[in-house]
Motif scaffolding. Structure first.
Motif, PDB file in Angstrom:
ATOM      1  N   GLU A   1       8.256  -6.624  10.353  1.00  0.00           N
ATOM      2  CA  GLU A   1       8.887  -7.834   9.652  1.00  0.00           C
ATOM      3  C   GLU A   1       7.949  -8.975  10.319  1.00  0.00           C
ATOM      4  O   GLU A   1       7.626 -10.043   9.577  1.00  0.00           O
ATOM      5  CB  GLU A   1      10.410  -7.914   9.846  1.00  0.00           C
ATOM      6  N   ASP A   2       7.943  -8.938  11.587  1.00  0.00           N
ATOM      7  CA  ASP A   2       7.038 -10.164  12.241  1.00  0.00           C
ATOM      8  C   ASP A   2       5.631  -9.933  11.634  1.00  0.00           C
ATOM      9  O   ASP A   2       4.861 -11.110  11.396  1.00  0.00           O
ATOM     10  CB  ASP A   2       7.060  -9.845  13.858  1.00  0.00           C
ATOM     11  N   TYR A   3       4.989  -8.910  11.490  1.00  0.00           N
ATOM     12  CA  TYR A   3       3.601  -8.955  10.863  1.00  0.00           C
ATOM     13  C   TYR A   3       3.390  -9.529   9.454  1.00  0.00           C
ATOM     14  O   TYR A   3       2.733 -10.139   9.326  1.00  0.00           O
ATOM     15  CB  TYR A   3       2.963  -7.334  10.749  1.00  0.00           C
ATOM     16  N   LEU A   4       4.531  -8.966   8.751  1.00  0.00           N
ATOM     17  CA  LEU A   4       4.623  -9.511   7.063  1.00  0.00           C
ATOM     18  C   LEU A   4       4.820 -11.060   7.093  1.00  0.00           C
ATOM     19  O   LEU A   4       4.537 -11.596   6.098  1.00  0.00           O
ATOM     20  CB  LEU A   4       5.750  -8.574   6.253  1.00  0.00           C
ATOM     21  N   ALA A   5       5.562 -11.445   8.057  1.00  0.00           N
ATOM     22  CA  ALA A   5       6.015 -12.910   8.124  1.00  0.00           C
ATOM     23  C   ALA A   5       4.410 -13.791   8.273  1.00  0.00           C
ATOM     24  O   ALA A   5       4.373 -14.861   8.091  1.00  0.00           O
ATOM     25  CB  ALA A   5       6.886 -13.380   9.296  1.00  0.00           C
ATOM     26  N   ASP A   6       3.688 -13.083   9.103  1.00  0.00           N
ATOM     27  CA  ASP A   6       2.432 -13.719   9.332  1.00  0.00           C
ATOM     28  C   ASP A   6       1.387 -12.776   9.406  1.00  0.00           C
ATOM     29  O   ASP A   6       0.493 -12.294  10.480  1.00  0.00           O
ATOM     30  CB  ASP A   6       2.469 -14.218  10.886  1.00  0.00           C
ATOM     31  N   PRO A   7       0.704 -12.180   8.134  1.00  0.00           N
ATOM     32  CA  PRO A   7      -0.466 -11.227   8.043  1.00  0.00           C
ATOM     33  C   PRO A   7      -1.636 -11.791   8.416  1.00  0.00           C
ATOM     34  O   PRO A   7      -1.702 -12.918   8.329  1.00  0.00           O
ATOM     35  CB  PRO A   7      -0.412 -11.025   6.803  1.00  0.00           C
ATOM     36  N   ARG A   8      -2.393 -10.714   9.271  1.00  0.00           N
ATOM     37  CA  ARG A   8      -3.780 -11.315   9.644  1.00  0.00           C
ATOM     38  C   ARG A   8      -4.707 -10.917   8.576  1.00  0.00           C
ATOM     39  O   ARG A   8      -4.706  -9.931   8.044  1.00  0.00           O
ATOM     40  CB  ARG A   8      -3.921 -10.824  10.964  1.00  0.00           C
ATOM     41  N   GLY A   9      -5.809 -11.598   8.744  1.00  0.00           N
ATOM     42  CA  GLY A   9      -7.136 -11.169   7.993  1.00  0.00           C
ATOM     43  C   GLY A   9      -7.208 -11.070   6.780  1.00  0.00           C
ATOM     44  O   GLY A   9      -5.994 -11.499   5.964  1.00  0.00           O
ATOM     45  N   PRO A  10      -8.137 -10.738   5.985  1.00  0.00           N
ATOM     46  CA  PRO A  10      -8.204 -10.654   4.302  1.00  0.00           C
ATOM     47  C   PRO A  10      -7.437  -9.691   3.727  1.00  0.00           C
ATOM     48  O   PRO A  10      -6.746  -8.722   4.538  1.00  0.00           O
ATOM     49  CB  PRO A  10      -9.747 -10.383   4.069  1.00  0.00           C
ATOM     50  N   ARG A  11      -7.428  -9.769   2.454  1.00  0.00           N
ATOM     51  CA  ARG A  11      -6.570  -8.715   1.880  1.00  0.00           C
ATOM     52  C   ARG A  11      -6.693  -7.350   1.767  1.00  0.00           C
ATOM     53  O   ARG A  11      -7.801  -6.967   1.672  1.00  0.00           O
ATOM     54  CB  ARG A  11      -6.611  -9.250   0.161  1.00  0.00           C
ATOM     55  N   PRO A  12      -5.972  -6.546   2.283  1.00  0.00           N
ATOM     56  CA  PRO A  12      -6.199  -5.105   2.298  1.00  0.00           C
ATOM     57  C   PRO A  12      -6.371  -4.315   0.976  1.00  0.00           C
ATOM     58  O   PRO A  12      -5.666  -4.899  -0.005  1.00  0.00           O
ATOM     59  CB  PRO A  12      -4.833  -4.596   3.013  1.00  0.00           C
ATOM     60  N   ASP A  13      -7.089  -3.133   0.851  1.00  0.00           N
ATOM     61  CA  ASP A  13      -7.252  -2.719  -0.612  1.00  0.00           C
ATOM     62  C   ASP A  13      -6.074  -1.980  -0.673  1.00  0.00           C
ATOM     63  O   ASP A  13      -5.462  -1.480  -1.865  1.00  0.00           O
ATOM     64  CB  ASP A  13      -8.320  -1.942  -0.059  1.00  0.00           C
ATOM     65  N   VAL A  14      -5.683  -1.427   0.562  1.00  0.00           N
ATOM     66  CA  VAL A  14      -4.575  -0.240   0.428  1.00  0.00           C
ATOM     67  C   VAL A  14      -3.607  -0.511   1.491  1.00  0.00           C
ATOM     68  O   VAL A  14      -3.863  -1.084   2.661  1.00  0.00           O
ATOM     69  CB  VAL A  14      -4.971   1.229   0.704  1.00  0.00           C
ATOM     70  N   VAL A  15      -2.198  -0.543   1.038  1.00  0.00           N
ATOM     71  CA  VAL A  15      -1.234  -0.501   2.277  1.00  0.00           C
ATOM     72  C   VAL A  15      -0.592   0.987   2.305  1.00  0.00           C
ATOM     73  O   VAL A  15      -0.004   1.167   1.218  1.00  0.00           O
ATOM     74  CB  VAL A  15      -0.138  -1.603   2.120  1.00  0.00           C
ATOM     75  N   LEU A  16      -0.238   1.402   3.323  1.00  0.00           N
ATOM     76  CA  LEU A  16       0.225   2.678   3.968  1.00  0.00           C
ATOM     77  C   LEU A  16       1.520   2.297   4.557  1.00  0.00           C
ATOM     78  O   LEU A  16       1.316   1.450   5.593  1.00  0.00           O
ATOM     79  CB  LEU A  16      -0.497   3.868   4.510  1.00  0.00           C
ATOM     80  N   LEU A  17       2.777   2.903   3.980  1.00  0.00           N
ATOM     81  CA  LEU A  17       3.892   2.480   4.891  1.00  0.00           C
ATOM     82  C   LEU A  17       4.761   3.835   5.039  1.00  0.00           C
ATOM     83  O   LEU A  17       5.013   4.537   4.127  1.00  0.00           O
ATOM     84  CB  LEU A  17       4.673   1.296   4.571  1.00  0.00           C
ATOM     85  N   ASP A  18       5.301   3.972   6.196  1.00  0.00           N
ATOM     86  CA  ASP A  18       6.254   5.118   6.364  1.00  0.00           C
ATOM     87  C   ASP A  18       7.388   4.753   7.089  1.00  0.00           C
ATOM     88  O   ASP A  18       7.338   5.055   8.389  1.00  0.00           O
ATOM     89  CB  ASP A  18       5.407   6.074   7.174  1.00  0.00           C
ATOM     90  N   PRO A  19       8.353   3.966   6.743  1.00  0.00           N
ATOM     91  CA  PRO A  19       9.360   3.273   7.642  1.00  0.00           C
ATOM     92  C   PRO A  19      10.286   4.349   7.917  1.00  0.00           C
ATOM     93  O   PRO A  19      10.643   5.475   7.118  1.00  0.00           O
ATOM     94  CB  PRO A  19       9.748   2.126   6.547  1.00  0.00           C
ATOM     95  N   PRO A  20      11.395   4.025   8.825  1.00  0.00           N
ATOM     96  CA  PRO A  20      12.673   4.665   8.943  1.00  0.00           C
ATOM     97  C   PRO A  20      13.394   4.763   7.879  1.00  0.00           C
ATOM     98  O   PRO A  20      13.178   4.154   6.755  1.00  0.00           O
ATOM     99  CB  PRO A  20      13.310   4.104  10.207  1.00  0.00           C
ATOM    100  N   ARG A  21      14.531   5.342   7.824  1.00  0.00           N
ATOM    101  CA  ARG A  21      15.417   5.523   6.524  1.00  0.00           C
ATOM    102  C   ARG A  21      15.813   4.058   6.084  1.00  0.00           C
ATOM    103  O   ARG A  21      16.108   4.026   4.988  1.00  0.00           O
ATOM    104  CB  ARG A  21      16.784   6.244   7.103  1.00  0.00           C
ATOM    105  N   THR A  22      15.734   3.320   6.970  1.00  0.00           N
ATOM    106  CA  THR A  22      16.414   1.861   6.388  1.00  0.00           C
ATOM    107  C   THR A  22      15.275   1.213   5.350  1.00  0.00           C
ATOM    108  O   THR A  22      15.645   0.417   4.789  1.00  0.00           O
ATOM    109  CB  THR A  22      16.598   0.857   7.599  1.00  0.00           C
ATOM    110  N   GLY A  23      14.246   1.818   5.185  1.00  0.00           N
ATOM    111  CA  GLY A  23      12.998   1.375   4.327  1.00  0.00           C
ATOM    112  C   GLY A  23      12.616  -0.204   4.917  1.00  0.00           C
ATOM    113  O   GLY A  23      12.820  -0.414   6.149  1.00  0.00           O
ATOM    114  N   LEU A  24      12.224  -0.879   3.948  1.00  0.00           N
ATOM    115  CA  LEU A  24      11.633  -2.259   4.532  1.00  0.00           C
ATOM    116  C   LEU A  24      12.673  -3.125   4.840  1.00  0.00           C
ATOM    117  O   LEU A  24      13.817  -3.186   4.132  1.00  0.00           O
ATOM    118  CB  LEU A  24      10.708  -2.751   3.264  1.00  0.00           C
TER     119      LEU A  24
END
Ligand SMILES: C[S@@+](CC[C@H](N)C(=O)[O-])C[C@H]1O[C@@H](n2cnc3c(N)ncnc32)[C@H](O)[C@@H]1O
Length: 386
Positions: A300-323
């Protein structure tokens, strides 16, 4: 004086996400009944009645489903670990595809693929991590919906190395209560962590493709020893190759090492300090060619202040609560061409997919992995493209 409602006859049509069989009462309400299988006709004693649904217990199986079997575990029905031991394995797999489809259609509001492939390996002897409890001279697992311990000497879903440890612990139960976290690595090394203040144990090592992966005590790892290799490969293929990839919920690097060979720049986010430390260690030990940045902070902290240029791909594997709340919106705003979502809860996956697809993403592939046979848990791999 209150009189108990007489038992009712129920036809079980399907299995719900929590594992209970689902049927209908004469008045149209849905009724949830544990330890049933689709195709069963059962006599049910209602234990809870609400306006829109009810819960009940089987008092008699009047006509068993053809998918019923004699459970491979002697404490099935008492132990809280497995809810589906009484169901044939192909029917378990079909039920998982059905639960995932239902979530995609009902919660995400999307048209689900006509067929959802469910990848599986062995249905028993797969589990390489377990929590074991001792209480009142018994060693075993928690009973269903209870804190009481259900004693056992062996568990058919554990890998042989952990069964040996469980057997030894059960031979000499401690006085009072205790809790252990057992884990085994690919080389057969076992870590036994006694949970509590000052808990210590050794790391284990897994192999992901050619790479060794160190997993410190208590750090998450994919527990299905027989299927995790296929999962890593499928996730790697789903991510493809490119310039920049962002990985959220990276853990100790189970997917990250592969990403480090397929992308020039990898940004990995993992909030658990010990997991992030293992991730750093594993990346340098594997000598991956990518330029890697590790952010040991919450997603949540990273997404509030993402760094660097646009990624080509995002991979996510969150716990059960999801995003987290606002997470899917922030993720969509990154504008990656492809999002690869590994989920262990169809309901939160579907909730997040709804928002991502409302913001222009299309669900282009969906596969399930049966990482937890004999239980209703479902792992899904969803690929979204812009
Ligand atoms: C399901 S595991 C996946 C880990 C890794 N992808 C793997 O396959 O081993 C989820 C990971 O997310 C981490 N995590 C939990 N909540 C988080 C958060 N809010 N932000 C970042 N990481 C988080 C956990 O520590 C755990 O390592």
């Amino acid at each position: 004086m209150a009189t108990e409602t007489p038992p009712v006859v129920v036809e079980i049509d399907s299995l719900a996400a929590g594992g209970d069989g689902v049927g209908r009462l004469a008045d149209g309400r849905v009724v949830f009944v544990p330890w049933t299988a689709p195709g069963d006709q059962v006599l049910v004693r209602l234990t809870e009645e609400r306006k829109r649904f009810a819960r009940g217990e089987v008092s008699e199986v009047l006509r068993p489903s053809p998918d019923r079997r004699s459970p491979p575990c002697p404490i099935a029905g008492e132990c809280g670990g497995c809810a589906w031991q009484h169901i044939d394995y192909p029917a378990q797999l079909a039920a998982k595809a059905g639960i995932l489809r239902d979530a995609i259609e009902r919660i995400a509001g999307l048209t689900s693929p006509a067929e959802i492939p469910v990848r599986s390996a062995t249905e028993l002897g797969y589990r390489s991590r377990a929590r074991v409890f001792a209480q009142a001279g018994e060693v075993g697992f928690r009973r269903m919906r209870s804190h009481e311990v259900c004693g056992t000497q062996a568990c058919p879903v554990l890998v042989p190395e952990l069964n040996a440890v469980l057997g030894n612990l059960a031979q000499a139960p401690p006085e009072g209560e205790a809790e252990w976290l057992l884990a085994v690595g690919d080389g057969g090394e076992v870590s036994i962590r006694v949970d509590g203040p000052g808990a210590k144990a050794s790391a284990i090592h897994l192999r992901v493709g050619e790479d060794p992966l160190r997993i410190g005590p208590g750090v998450f790892f994919q527990a299905n020893a027989a299927l995790r290799g296929q999962l890593a490969q499928a996730v790697g293929e789903a991510c493809g190759r490119g310039e920049r990839v962002l990985e959220l919920y990276a853990g100790a690097g189970f997917f990250t090492l592969g990403l480090g060979r397929a992308f020039a720049q990898v940004t990995a986010v993992e909030s658990n300090r010990r997991a992030a430390r293992d991730l750093g260690h594993n990346l340098s030990a594997a000598d991956v060619p990518a330029d890697v940045a590790i952010h040991p902070i919450p997603t949540e902290d990273y997404l509030a202040d993402p760094r660097g240029p646009r990624p080509d791909v995002v991979l996510l594997d969150p716990p059960r609560t999801g995003l987290p709340k606002g997470g899917p919106e922030a993720l969509a705003a990154l504008g990656a061409e492809r999002i690869v979502y590994v989920s262990c809860d169809p309901a939160t996956l579907a909730r997040d997919l709804r928002i991502l697809t409302e913001r222009g993403y299309r669900l282009s592939a969906l596969t399930a992995f049966d990482l937890f046979p004999q239980t209703p848990h479902i792992e899904a791999l969803a690929i979204l493209t812009l």
